[in-house]
Design an enzyme around this catalytic site. Structure first.
Site, PDB file in Angstrom:
ATOM      1  N   TYR A  96       0.813  -1.215   0.000  1.00  0.00           N
ATOM      2  CA  TYR A  96       0.000   0.000   0.000  1.00  0.00           C
ATOM      3  C   TYR A  96       0.847   1.266   0.000  1.00  0.00           C
ATOM      4  O   TYR A  96       0.385   2.321  -0.423  1.00  0.00           O
ATOM      5  CB  TYR A  96      -0.904   0.031   1.235  1.00  0.00           C
ATOM      6  CG  TYR A  96      -2.207  -0.687   1.071  1.00  0.00           C
ATOM      7  CD1 TYR A  96      -2.235  -2.045   0.793  1.00  0.00           C
ATOM      8  CD2 TYR A  96      -3.420  -0.019   1.206  1.00  0.00           C
ATOM      9  CE1 TYR A  96      -3.435  -2.717   0.665  1.00  0.00           C
ATOM     10  CE2 TYR A  96      -4.620  -0.682   1.074  1.00  0.00           C
ATOM     11  CZ  TYR A  96      -4.625  -2.030   0.803  1.00  0.00           C
ATOM     12  OH  TYR A  96      -5.810  -2.694   0.683  1.00  0.00           O
ATOM     13  N   LYS A 101       3.737 -15.637   2.179  1.00  0.00           N
ATOM     14  CA  LYS A 101       3.963 -16.281   0.879  1.00  0.00           C
ATOM     15  C   LYS A 101       5.475 -16.459   0.705  1.00  0.00           C
ATOM     16  O   LYS A 101       6.063 -16.039  -0.302  1.00  0.00           O
ATOM     17  CB  LYS A 101       3.333 -15.398  -0.230  1.00  0.00           C
ATOM     18  CG  LYS A 101       3.286 -16.036  -1.608  1.00  0.00           C
ATOM     19  CD  LYS A 101       2.289 -17.162  -1.760  1.00  0.00           C
ATOM     20  CE  LYS A 101       2.421 -17.831  -3.106  1.00  0.00           C
ATOM     21  NZ  LYS A 101       1.601 -19.056  -3.227  1.00  0.00           N
ATOM     22  N   ASP A 125      -2.381 -18.478   0.246  1.00  0.00           N
ATOM     23  CA  ASP A 125      -3.367 -19.138  -0.617  1.00  0.00           C
ATOM     24  C   ASP A 125      -4.034 -20.284   0.129  1.00  0.00           C
ATOM     25  O   ASP A 125      -5.252 -20.478   0.069  1.00  0.00           O
ATOM     26  CB  ASP A 125      -2.722 -19.612  -1.934  1.00  0.00           C
ATOM     27  CG  ASP A 125      -1.424 -20.377  -1.752  1.00  0.00           C
ATOM     28  OD1 ASP A 125      -0.879 -20.398  -0.622  1.00  0.00           O
ATOM     29  OD2 ASP A 125      -0.947 -20.973  -2.739  1.00  0.00           O
ATOM     30  N   ASP A 161      -5.896  -7.205   3.955  1.00  0.00           N
ATOM     31  CA  ASP A 161      -7.059  -6.589   3.321  1.00  0.00           C
ATOM     32  C   ASP A 161      -7.959  -7.690   2.743  1.00  0.00           C
ATOM     33  O   ASP A 161      -9.168  -7.703   2.955  1.00  0.00           O
ATOM     34  CB  ASP A 161      -6.607  -5.637   2.208  1.00  0.00           C
ATOM     35  CG  ASP A 161      -7.779  -4.991   1.498  1.00  0.00           C
ATOM     36  OD1 ASP A 161      -8.715  -4.552   2.198  1.00  0.00           O
ATOM     37  OD2 ASP A 161      -7.770  -4.940   0.255  1.00  0.00           O
ATOM     38  N   ASP A 181     -11.581  -9.613   4.588  1.00  0.00           N
ATOM     39  CA  ASP A 181     -12.901  -9.630   3.937  1.00  0.00           C
ATOM     40  C   ASP A 181     -13.455 -11.052   3.886  1.00  0.00           C
ATOM     41  O   ASP A 181     -14.640 -11.285   4.103  1.00  0.00           O
ATOM     42  CB  ASP A 181     -12.813  -9.084   2.496  1.00  0.00           C
ATOM     43  CG  ASP A 181     -13.219  -7.612   2.403  1.00  0.00           C
ATOM     44  OD1 ASP A 181     -13.040  -6.903   3.411  1.00  0.00           O
ATOM     45  OD2 ASP A 181     -13.695  -7.187   1.341  1.00  0.00           O
TER      46      ASP A 181
HETATM   47  C1  IPM Z   1     -10.257  -1.648   4.073  1.00  0.00           C
HETATM   48  C2  IPM Z   1     -10.571  -1.028   2.743  1.00  0.00           C
HETATM   49  C3  IPM Z   1      -9.494  -0.003   2.416  1.00  0.00           C
HETATM   50  C4  IPM Z   1      -8.183  -0.752   2.309  1.00  0.00           C
HETATM   51  C5  IPM Z   1      -9.757   0.828   1.157  1.00  0.00           C
HETATM   52  C6  IPM Z   1     -11.085   1.510   1.218  1.00  0.00           C
HETATM   53  C7  IPM Z   1      -8.647   1.811   0.914  1.00  0.00           C
HETATM   54  O1  IPM Z   1     -10.702  -1.999   1.763  1.00  0.00           O
HETATM   55  O2  IPM Z   1     -10.198  -0.913   5.073  1.00  0.00           O
HETATM   56  O3  IPM Z   1     -10.072  -2.862   4.123  1.00  0.00           O
HETATM   57  O4  IPM Z   1      -7.872  -1.340   1.269  1.00  0.00           O
HETATM   58  O5  IPM Z   1      -7.449  -0.774   3.310  1.00  0.00           O
HETATM   59 MG    MG Z   2     -10.618  -3.982   2.507  1.00  0.00          MG
END
Ligand code: IPM
Ligand code: MG
Length: 359
Positions: A140, A189, A221, A245, A249
């Site tokens: 990032y 990884k 993975d 990230d 999710d």
């Molecule tokens: C998160 C989001 C952010 C990230 C985006 C909105 C920049 O996906 O907080 O996970 O990638 O960190």
């Molecule tokens: Mg995210």
């Protein structure tokens, strides 16, 4: 008197933050904590008003506060703007400016919500994990460029970490694991990436300091695969920014309720930033349909981590559990075929307050 900066942001952000603030005020009152609130802009609303997704003034305000409560940023309106003006850039900037290198994302399945997962109930019931994501380094924030050479367009991002960046997040993760199931899985990884090998080495070097925590390593993975096969085996996970990230999710969705998951971003100082894991949901913004529980549960994390008030955190979590046990649901957590009338965002806030009033 503790100062809290509110950054409601875009889309459903202002709606969910409004409910979370009601809950925060009530919990503070119950536990005798004095709070003062400030507010500022972040994301698209800040771009519209000031030309930048995060102003220096907002950062300064945040630095003078004990904690920041953020709603969400982004929306289709700002999708085509240059990267430095994207709403997401404001979010990355505040994380960096406040030195919030550790992002804690718990993914817990509430017993009354087991059916909401896309996975079978026996696979998800009892899932209780914490993803610890490095937040201010890696891909990032590494050198990046898009350019043209010999008539060919090229582009790169770089992932680099130094050992200090790894050990500070590593320690945070060991501590978190110590307070939970004492199992820490480092996700990497290293079979391909140099930088992952450094992570692996540094994590192994830290392990003797935490003899009570069992450290394991898992390729990213394969971690993604195990998460849908047998998520219960995970307790605390730690990983670099981009892996975190993605994996957070996935972990979140296993619980079937992205609308319910909170997060905390912490640094070395006391200041923390708390926000729901979900985004700005522009499709339902302004309709009083959003689920405020992720933001309300983020307030619980705020009390715990930035205000040193775990009892206020527990009060909020209990109230949320009781509301869910009583069968109340916002639209996002109602399953196809379930005969439940959805409650709106404000009504969900009312229900949580009602439970808090019973304290
Ligand atoms: C998160 C989001 C952010 C990230 C985006 C909105 C920049 O996906 O907080 O996970 O990638 O960190
Ligand atoms: Mg995210």
């Amino acid at each position: 008197m503790k100062k809290i900066l509110l950054l409601p942001g875009d889309g459903i952000g202002p709606e969910v933050v409004a409910q979370a603030v009601r809950v925060m005020k009530k919990a503070a009152e119950i536990h005798g904590i004095e709070l003062a609130f400030e507010e500022d802009l972040i994301g698209g609303c800040s771009v519209d008003a000031t030309g930048t997704p995060l102003t220096d003034a907002a950062v300064e305000k945040a630095k003078g506060c004990a904690a920041v409560l953020l709603g969400a940023v982004g929306g289709p309106k700002w999708d085509a703007v240059p990267r430095e003006q994207r709403p997401e850039t404001g979010l990355l900037a505040i994380r960096k400016e406040l030195g919030l290198f550790a992002n804690l994302r718990p993914a817990t399945v509430y017993p009354s919500m087991v059916e909401a997962s896309a996975l079978r109930p026996e696979i998800v019931s009892g899932v209780d994990m914490l993803v610890v994501r490095e937040l201010t380094g890696g891909l990032y924030f590494g050198a990046a460029k898009t350019y043209e050479e010999d008539g060919i367009r090229k582009s790169y991002n770089t992932m680099s970490y130094d050992e200090n960046e790894i050990s500070r997040i590593g320690r945070m993760a060991f501590e978190a694991a110590r307070g939970r199931g004492k199992e820490l899985c480092h996700v990497h990884k290293a079979n391909v990436l140099e930088v992952s090998q450094l992570w692996l080495d540094v994590m192994n070097e830290l392990a003797p300091e935490y003899p009570d925590v069992n450290l394991t390593h898992q390729l990213v993975d394969s971690c993604a695969m195990i998460l849908v096969k047998e998520p219960k085996i995970f307790d605390t996970l730690v990983m670099s920014n981009l892996f975190g990230d993605i994996i957070s999710d996935e972990a979140a969705m296993i619980t079937g309720s992205l609308g319910m998951l909170p997060s905390a971003s912490l640094g070395e100082g006391g200041i923390g930033l708390f926000e729901p894991v979900h985004g700005s949901a522009p499709d339902i913004a302004g309709q009083d349909k959003a689920n405020p529980l992720a933001t309300i549960l983020s307030v619980a994390m705020l009390f715990e981590h930035s205000l040193n008030a775990p009892e206020a955190a527990a009060t909020i979590r209990e109230a949320v559990s009781r509301v869910l046990d009583a069968g109340h649901r916002t639209g996002d957590i109602i399953l196809p075929g379930q005969d439940i009338t959805p409650v709106g965002c404000t009504a969900m806030g009312d229900l949580v307050l009602e439970q808090l009033d019973k304290n």
